[in-house]
Design a protein around this motif. Structure first.
Motif, PDB file in Angstrom:
ATOM      1  N   VAL A   2      -0.801   0.858  -2.689  1.00 26.71           N
ATOM      2  CA  VAL A   2      -0.470   0.586  -1.290  1.00 26.71           C
ATOM      3  C   VAL A   2       0.702  -0.386  -1.214  1.00 26.71           C
ATOM      4  N   ASP A   3       1.609  -0.084  -0.306  1.00 28.13           N
ATOM      5  CA  ASP A   3       2.735  -0.965  -0.001  1.00 28.13           C
ATOM      6  C   ASP A   3       2.399  -1.662   1.308  1.00 28.13           C
ATOM      7  N   PHE A   4       2.104  -2.951   1.231  1.00 25.86           N
ATOM      8  CA  PHE A   4       1.876  -3.749   2.439  1.00 25.86           C
ATOM      9  C   PHE A   4       3.259  -4.149   2.948  1.00 25.86           C
ATOM     10  N   TRP A   5       3.564  -3.793   4.195  1.00 23.67           N
ATOM     11  CA  TRP A   5       4.905  -3.970   4.730  1.00 23.67           C
ATOM     12  C   TRP A   5       4.840  -4.270   6.220  1.00 23.67           C
ATOM     13  N   ALA A   6       5.987  -4.553   6.814  1.00 21.98           N
ATOM     14  CA  ALA A   6       6.122  -4.710   8.271  1.00 21.98           C
ATOM     15  C   ALA A   6       7.513  -4.226   8.679  1.00 21.98           C
ATOM     16  N   PRO A   7       7.631  -3.681   9.907  1.00 24.85           N
ATOM     17  CA  PRO A   7       8.915  -3.127  10.343  1.00 24.85           C
ATOM     18  C   PRO A   7      10.047  -4.147  10.456  1.00 24.85           C
ATOM     19  N   GLY A  54      -3.878  -7.862   5.932  1.00 28.45           N
ATOM     20  CA  GLY A  54      -3.184  -8.924   5.228  1.00 28.45           C
ATOM     21  C   GLY A  54      -4.113 -10.059   4.848  1.00 28.45           C
ATOM     22  N   ALA A  55      -5.009 -10.420   5.761  1.00 34.69           N
ATOM     23  CA  ALA A  55      -5.968 -11.484   5.479  1.00 34.69           C
ATOM     24  C   ALA A  55      -6.982 -11.036   4.428  1.00 34.69           C
ATOM     25  N   LYS A  56      -7.508  -9.841   4.573  1.00 38.43           N
ATOM     26  CA  LYS A  56      -8.535  -9.346   3.646  1.00 38.43           C
ATOM     27  C   LYS A  56      -8.015  -9.275   2.219  1.00 38.43           C
ATOM     28  N   PHE A  57      -6.784  -8.798   2.053  1.00 38.88           N
ATOM     29  CA  PHE A  57      -6.222  -8.644   0.716  1.00 38.88           C
ATOM     30  C   PHE A  57      -5.364  -9.836   0.295  1.00 38.88           C
ATOM     31  N   ARG A  58      -5.403 -10.925   1.091  1.00 37.69           N
ATOM     32  CA  ARG A  58      -4.685 -12.158   0.777  1.00 37.69           C
ATOM     33  C   ARG A  58      -3.207 -11.897   0.485  1.00 37.69           C
ATOM     34  N   ILE A  59      -2.565 -11.159   1.389  1.00 42.85           N
ATOM     35  CA  ILE A  59      -1.141 -10.872   1.250  1.00 42.85           C
ATOM     36  C   ILE A  59      -0.367 -12.096   1.709  1.00 42.85           C
ATOM     37  N   ARG A  60       0.417 -12.675   0.823  1.00 41.10           N
ATOM     38  CA  ARG A  60       1.159 -13.907   1.117  1.00 41.10           C
ATOM     39  C   ARG A  60       2.606 -13.629   1.493  1.00 41.10           C
ATOM     40  N   GLY A  61       3.125 -12.489   1.058  1.00 43.47           N
ATOM     41  CA  GLY A  61       4.504 -12.120   1.353  1.00 43.47           C
ATOM     42  C   GLY A  61       4.643 -10.610   1.263  1.00 43.47           C
ATOM     43  N   ILE A  62       5.649 -10.095   1.931  1.00 43.77           N
ATOM     44  CA  ILE A  62       5.861  -8.657   1.910  1.00 43.77           C
ATOM     45  C   ILE A  62       7.307  -8.369   1.525  1.00 43.77           C
ATOM     46  N   PRO A  63       7.581  -7.230   0.919  1.00 44.13           N
ATOM     47  CA  PRO A  63       6.615  -6.208   0.539  1.00 44.13           C
ATOM     48  C   PRO A  63       5.769  -6.641  -0.661  1.00 44.13           C
ATOM     49  N   THR A  64       4.505  -6.244  -0.625  1.00 45.27           N
ATOM     50  CA  THR A  64       3.596  -6.431  -1.750  1.00 45.27           C
ATOM     51  C   THR A  64       2.922  -5.102  -2.024  1.00 45.27           C
ATOM     52  N   MET A  65       2.915  -4.699  -3.276  1.00 42.46           N
ATOM     53  CA  MET A  65       2.204  -3.490  -3.683  1.00 42.46           C
ATOM     54  C   MET A  65       0.936  -3.899  -4.411  1.00 42.46           C
ATOM     55  N   ALA A  66      -0.135  -3.146  -4.164  1.00 42.08           N
ATOM     56  CA  ALA A  66      -1.394  -3.352  -4.872  1.00 42.08           C
ATOM     57  C   ALA A  66      -1.870  -1.996  -5.380  1.00 42.08           C
TER      58      ALA A  66
END
Length: 143
Positions: free
Chosen positions: A61-66, A103-115
């Protein structure tokens, strides 16, 4: 019946696909959406959690924002990697702006982040934009 379990990213139904059909563009038995297209569908938190927990094919998964420039820059690279990794892994995107709980559940601190998820667990995580060749190498080493 043997095969791989794949969650439909559109309707959330879990499908069992025979091994020999993984490259033959299998479709969801419920809604008809392609399950192994080499594309990068958008998912929500519930669908991601279900797929990460259930699927036999690794999910990246790529956690991202527009609003994120590096995210937009990496999008075509992530798409190219998805095509190269079919059927070894399925790549999806999750918009953290639309799904802030993810983002909170997976503790995403910065984007883009892949998991990368495999066998129900997060196996690896990588932050920062990458070219498609580096994404493919990272996925192959991670799952």
């Amino acid at each position: 019946m043997s095969g791989k379990k794949l969650t439909c990213f559109k309707c959330g139904q879990v499908n069992r696909v025979p091994f020999d059909k993984l490259m033959a563009e299998p479709k969801c038995g419920t809604c008809g959406t392609g399950l192994m297209t080499g594309g990068v569908p958008e998912v929500d938190l519930a669908t991601l959690e279900k797929a990460a927990r259930t699927d036999d094919v690794p999910i990246v998964v790529d956690f991202w924002a527009p609003w994120c420039g590096p995210c937009r820059q990496m999008a075509p690279q992530f798409q190219a990697a998805a095509s190269d990794l079919k059927p070894q892994a399925r790549l999806v995107k999750l918009n953290t702006e639309d799904h802030p709980n993810a983002g909170a559940k997976f503790r995403i601190r910065g984007i883009p982040t892949m998991a990368a998820f495999s066998n129900g667990k997060e196996r690896a995580r990588q932050s920062g934009a990458m070219p498609s060749s580096a994404i493919v190498s990272w996925v192959k080493a991670s799952v």
